[in-house]
Design an enzyme around this catalytic site. Structure first.
Site, mmCIF file in Angstrom:
data_model
loop_
_atom_site.group_PDB
_atom_site.id
_atom_site.type_symbol
_atom_site.label_atom_id
_atom_site.label_comp_id
_atom_site.label_asym_id
_atom_site.label_seq_id
_atom_site.Cartn_x
_atom_site.Cartn_y
_atom_site.Cartn_z
ATOM 1 N N ASN A 122 43.715 53.521 42.802
ATOM 2 C CA ASN A 122 43.822 53.218 43.563
ATOM 3 C C ASN A 122 44.083 52.496 45.414
ATOM 4 O OD1 ASN A 122 41.639 52.229 46.045
ATOM 5 N ND2 ASN A 122 41.060 50.122 44.246
ATOM 6 N N LYS A 162 43.550 52.041 47.877
ATOM 7 C CA LYS A 162 42.945 51.203 49.375
ATOM 8 C C LYS A 162 42.941 51.549 50.620
ATOM 9 C CE LYS A 162 42.574 47.348 45.561
ATOM 10 N NZ LYS A 162 42.850 46.093 44.753
ATOM 11 N N HIS A 215 33.555 48.885 43.061
ATOM 12 C CA HIS A 215 35.092 48.057 43.160
ATOM 13 C C HIS A 215 34.429 46.686 43.259
ATOM 14 C CE1 HIS A 215 38.974 46.808 44.142
ATOM 15 N NE2 HIS A 215 39.385 47.747 43.452
ATOM 16 N N GLU A 268 35.830 45.042 45.510
ATOM 17 C CA GLU A 268 35.947 43.838 46.553
ATOM 18 C C GLU A 268 34.637 44.665 47.053
ATOM 19 O OE1 GLU A 268 40.888 44.909 46.905
ATOM 20 O OE2 GLU A 268 39.236 45.962 47.570
ATOM 21 N N GLU A 327 37.537 44.634 35.367
ATOM 22 C CA GLU A 327 38.820 44.204 36.497
ATOM 23 C C GLU A 327 38.578 42.968 36.333
ATOM 24 O OE1 GLU A 327 38.481 46.622 40.745
ATOM 25 O OE2 GLU A 327 36.303 45.979 41.177
ATOM 26 N N GLY A 364 45.572 41.664 43.017
ATOM 27 C CA GLY A 364 45.818 41.874 43.959
ATOM 28 C C GLY A 364 46.563 40.279 44.076
ATOM 29 N N SER A 376 46.256 44.119 37.987
ATOM 30 C CA SER A 376 47.080 43.601 38.238
ATOM 31 C C SER A 376 48.025 44.678 37.348
ATOM 32 C CB SER A 376 47.301 42.458 38.718
ATOM 33 O OG SER A 376 47.185 41.648 39.670
ATOM 34 N N GLY A 422 47.766 48.307 44.080
ATOM 35 C CA GLY A 422 49.192 48.383 45.053
ATOM 36 C C GLY A 422 50.564 48.907 44.131
#
Length: 260
Positions: free
Chosen positions: A9, A11, A95, A97, A167, A173, A212, A234
């Site tokens: 992902n 993002k 997700h 977020e 998640e 993050g 993560s 990330g």
């Protein structure tokens, strides 16, 4: 046996030149990887570019979100059919977020999941708890409620047609990650909940971990009985890290881990 999956992902990251550099480095090395289904989810503006770069590679294309209806006067939104036309196979739904920053409740997420199925996409349903909820012992309650909203809307057969990604919000993050045992406990709970409706569906549904995941913890996470791969944030923006995570999910790595 469930096939391992690793989904990147990106993002709100990337660019025309950066996307090409990343995939030029990544794709030749992924070509030799067997037994792992790999996908990447770039931002909407880069879907067409990335689709062209992935052509013939075996790496699937995914999107990061979709709207609850197919088309209409909904400025700024994207329909599932549009994503499918651009070559997407997967789409992220719910997700953390989207839930925390944009206020998507369980019912909206369930509608998006159903829309993805109607559009012929594989929805990747994201579920997970906040740090406060974990500290209060509410992890299973929160995750169950998120799953049950989708079950009410799409049924067990619909849910089993997608992918579920656990998640923990507190690990995304932050550099923190659930221990392999903590992650496995929630994955086991998810599979048990699905099994209350249909054992065969529960056994076949892919469950990914999305908190993560990095090159140095991927092997331990993927070795857990109910963890079938990862939803990677990330680390999916760095070719070496993402490749190492994909390699950790390969059956060959699993065989090596099983040797005394």
């Amino acid at each position: 046996m469930r096939r391992k999956r690793v989904i990147g992902n990106w993002k709100m990251n990337g660019g025309l030149a950066a996307n090409r550099r990343l995939l030029d480095e990544l794709l030749p090395q992924l070509a030799a990887l067997q037994g792992v289904e790999v996908a990447v989810c770039p931002p909407f503006p880069y879907l067409a570019q990335v689709a062209a770069l992935l052509e013939g590679s075996g790496v699937a294309l995914g999107a990061q979100d979709l709207y609850t209806v197919e088309k209409g006067a909904f400025t700024g939104e994207v329909g599932g059919g549009m994503l499918r036309e651009l070559g997407c196979r997967f789409v992220l739904v719910g997700h953390s977020e989207r839930r925390s920053l944009f206020g998507e409740c369980d019912e909206v997420v369930a509608e998006k999941f159903a829309m993805a199925l109607r559009a012929g996409l594989v929805p990747v349903l994201c579920v997970g708890e906040t740090l406060a909820q974990r500290r209060q012992g509410q992890t299973e309650q929160v995750v169950s409620a998120q799953l049950q909203a989708v079950l009410r809307r799409s049924g067990i057969q619909g849910l089993a047609a997608g992918v579920i990604a656990y998640e923990p919000v507190w690990a995304i993050g932050s550099g923190e990650t659930a221990s392999p045992e903590q992650a496995q406990a929630v994955h086991r709970h998810i599979r048990a909940l699905l099994g209350e409706f249909d054992r065969a569906c529960a056994a076949a549904t892919p469950l990914l971990y999305g908190g993560s995941v990095k090159a140095d913890n991927a092997s331990a996470l993927f070795a857990q009985l109910d963890i079938d791969g990862g939803l990677i944030g990330g680390a999916s923006l760095e070719a070496a890290s993402f490749l190492a995570i994909c390699q950790a999910a390969s059956p060959r790595q699993e065989q090596e881990r099983a040797q005394p």
